[in-house]
Scaffold this motif. Sequence first.
Motif, PDB file in Angstrom:
ATOM      1  N   MET A   8       0.833  -1.202   0.000  1.00 38.08           N
ATOM      2  CA  MET A   8       0.000   0.000   0.000  1.00 38.08           C
ATOM      3  C   MET A   8       0.871   1.257   0.000  1.00 38.08           C
ATOM      4  O   MET A   8       0.601   2.224  -0.732  1.00 38.08           O
ATOM      5  N   LEU A   9       1.950   1.251   0.808  1.00 41.59           N
ATOM      6  CA  LEU A   9       2.856   2.399   0.852  1.00 41.59           C
ATOM      7  C   LEU A   9       3.544   2.602  -0.495  1.00 41.59           C
ATOM      8  O   LEU A   9       3.631   3.733  -0.997  1.00 41.59           O
ATOM      9  N   TRP A  10       4.030   1.496  -1.096  1.00 45.86           N
ATOM     10  CA  TRP A  10       4.681   1.612  -2.391  1.00 45.86           C
ATOM     11  C   TRP A  10       3.709   2.091  -3.471  1.00 45.86           C
ATOM     12  O   TRP A  10       4.088   2.845  -4.386  1.00 45.86           O
ATOM     13  N   THR A  11       2.444   1.674  -3.384  1.00 45.32           N
ATOM     14  CA  THR A  11       1.440   2.116  -4.359  1.00 45.32           C
ATOM     15  C   THR A  11       1.197   3.616  -4.250  1.00 45.32           C
ATOM     16  O   THR A  11       1.127   4.330  -5.264  1.00 45.32           O
ATOM     17  N   ILE A  12       1.077   4.107  -3.017  1.00 46.37           N
ATOM     18  CA  ILE A  12       0.873   5.546  -2.820  1.00 46.37           C
ATOM     19  C   ILE A  12       2.061   6.334  -3.361  1.00 46.37           C
ATOM     20  O   ILE A  12       1.898   7.336  -4.074  1.00 46.37           O
ATOM     21  N   LEU A  13       3.277   5.872  -3.053  1.00 47.91           N
ATOM     22  CA  LEU A  13       4.475   6.566  -3.542  1.00 47.91           C
ATOM     23  C   LEU A  13       4.566   6.515  -5.067  1.00 47.91           C
ATOM     24  O   LEU A  13       4.955   7.507  -5.704  1.00 47.91           O
ATOM     25  N   ALA A  14       4.207   5.371  -5.648  1.00 47.03           N
ATOM     26  CA  ALA A  14       4.263   5.244  -7.109  1.00 47.03           C
ATOM     27  C   ALA A  14       3.299   6.204  -7.785  1.00 47.03           C
ATOM     28  O   ALA A  14       3.649   6.887  -8.758  1.00 47.03           O
ATOM     29  N   TYR A  15       2.064   6.282  -7.270  1.00 46.81           N
ATOM     30  CA  TYR A  15       1.082   7.183  -7.874  1.00 46.81           C
ATOM     31  C   TYR A  15       1.468   8.642  -7.670  1.00 46.81           C
ATOM     32  O   TYR A  15       1.258   9.477  -8.566  1.00 46.81           O
ATOM     33  N   LEU A  16       2.032   8.965  -6.508  1.00 52.75           N
ATOM     34  CA  LEU A  16       2.499  10.340  -6.296  1.00 52.75           C
ATOM     35  C   LEU A  16       3.605  10.685  -7.289  1.00 52.75           C
ATOM     36  O   LEU A  16       3.617  11.783  -7.868  1.00 52.75           O
ATOM     37  N   ALA A  17       4.527   9.747  -7.516  1.00 46.71           N
ATOM     38  CA  ALA A  17       5.612   9.996  -8.468  1.00 46.71           C
ATOM     39  C   ALA A  17       5.077  10.140  -9.889  1.00 46.71           C
ATOM     40  O   ALA A  17       5.509  11.032 -10.641  1.00 46.71           O
ATOM     41  N   ILE A  18       4.122   9.273 -10.266  1.00 46.91           N
ATOM     42  CA  ILE A  18       3.558   9.340 -11.621  1.00 46.91           C
ATOM     43  C   ILE A  18       2.849  10.666 -11.845  1.00 46.91           C
ATOM     44  O   ILE A  18       3.022  11.319 -12.888  1.00 46.91           O
ATOM     45  N   HIS A  19       2.065  11.096 -10.866  1.00 53.35           N
ATOM     46  CA  HIS A  19       1.308  12.333 -11.064  1.00 53.35           C
ATOM     47  C   HIS A  19       2.189  13.573 -10.931  1.00 53.35           C
ATOM     48  O   HIS A  19       1.885  14.610 -11.525  1.00 53.35           O
ATOM     49  N   GLN A  20       3.281  13.481 -10.172  1.00 57.54           N
ATOM     50  CA  GLN A  20       4.246  14.573 -10.170  1.00 57.54           C
ATOM     51  C   GLN A  20       4.916  14.675 -11.543  1.00 57.54           C
ATOM     52  O   GLN A  20       5.100  15.772 -12.082  1.00 57.54           O
ATOM     53  N   LEU A  21       5.286  13.528 -12.109  1.00 58.07           N
ATOM     54  CA  LEU A  21       5.883  13.509 -13.440  1.00 58.07           C
ATOM     55  C   LEU A  21       4.897  14.017 -14.480  1.00 58.07           C
ATOM     56  O   LEU A  21       5.255  14.796 -15.376  1.00 58.07           O
ATOM     57  N   ASP A  22       3.645  13.603 -14.343  1.00 65.51           N
ATOM     58  CA  ASP A  22       2.617  14.044 -15.273  1.00 65.51           C
ATOM     59  C   ASP A  22       2.369  15.544 -15.156  1.00 65.51           C
ATOM     60  O   ASP A  22       2.292  16.257 -16.155  1.00 65.51           O
ATOM     61  N   GLY A  23       2.238  16.022 -13.917  1.00 66.57           N
ATOM     62  CA  GLY A  23       1.905  17.431 -13.720  1.00 66.57           C
ATOM     63  C   GLY A  23       3.032  18.386 -14.027  1.00 66.57           C
ATOM     64  O   GLY A  23       2.781  19.526 -14.440  1.00 66.57           O
ATOM     65  N   ASN A  24       4.288  17.947 -13.849  1.00 63.27           N
ATOM     66  CA  ASN A  24       5.415  18.853 -14.003  1.00 63.27           C
ATOM     67  C   ASN A  24       6.183  18.679 -15.313  1.00 63.27           C
ATOM     68  O   ASN A  24       6.979  19.560 -15.662  1.00 63.27           O
ATOM     69  N   MET A  25       5.950  17.571 -16.012  1.00 65.00           N
ATOM     70  CA  MET A  25       6.695  17.359 -17.247  1.00 65.00           C
ATOM     71  C   MET A  25       5.781  17.011 -18.419  1.00 65.00           C
ATOM     72  O   MET A  25       5.800  17.702 -19.454  1.00 65.00           O
TER      73      MET A  25
END
Length: 343
Positions: free
Chosen positions: A253-270
């Motif tokens: 669950m922790l890794w899933t939250i971190l993965a989605y945060l990273a994906i959406h940071q990448l999506d939103g900023n790049m």
Amino acid sequence: MTRSEFFLRSVIFVAIALAPFLIWLLFNVIVLATGAVLVATLMHVVATPFAKLRLPRGVALALSGLLIASIIGGTFFVFGRTMAAEFHDVLRRAEETANAISAEISRAGLSDYLPSSFGENISVSGVIGHFFTVSTEAVLGGLVAFFAGVFLASEPKLYSEGFTLLFAPQWRKEARETLGHVATALRRWLLGQMIEMVTVGVMSGVAVWLIGLPSPIALGAISGLSEFIPYIGPILAIFPSVAVAATIGPYPMLWTILAYLAIHQLDGNMIMPLIQRQLVRVPPALMLISIATFGTLFGLGATIFAAPLTVVIYVAVIKLYLRDTLGEQTPLPGEKAQTPSPW
């Protein structure tokens, strides 16, 4: 003032006063029209490479329709049974997570501090099932929008010229120009959304597969489809994946939250800024307020079409008000900025 002038101004005043009520009353028709325009726009976007080969317009559109149908049909043929089983598994695991949370709340004695109706007769499967229930009316509306979109794509000049004839002769040039700018913006916005949906869907599916979650295809599809509703959809797409991960353990669950945060940071900023810079950009605050407004006024289902409607309104305001009324040289989608944009 003559009687005819007084009558004309009275009619215009009454029409403006009744416009909000008519929009409220005919919003389902507006949604159908928006769906038809999106279908026509999608066919045009896919037909553009064929048109560049100097194929006749009819042939390019026919190839576009066949390609779209082949992609959709092939996807369901290859992944349909797997995706159905995975969606069922996601729903079951989400139900298990909801029941576990409810049990923990009761065990901790926190249920006394919550509303009496909280947790009673609430079923995740029932809520999600109700949300995704497709009524006969919705199916008929989808068919109407699809065939109307096909007709729009086949003869765009017929319908655009018919639309401009609704205006007085001295306004038809502006109406024709505005319609052209709106069509360009919608094509560029839809192309950008398709790229973003595929990119985020693939990244999410690969991420949950690497983490070891079950049903990665379904979770990736949910994440990709949610991108059609900007900003709000991607946030809501996190919950199914987290609910599935919670049935395995705290670390997934922790890794899933971190993965989605990273994906959406990448999506939103790049990813998103790169796409918007090349295609079409609507200010984020304006898009969020618009989605919230449509959802509040017309229900949750209206948020699905809030983004394209916002693009239409945004382009119309720039063209008709900022440019034609105030004389500001604000760039529109597809144009290079000559002066700094106020947006």
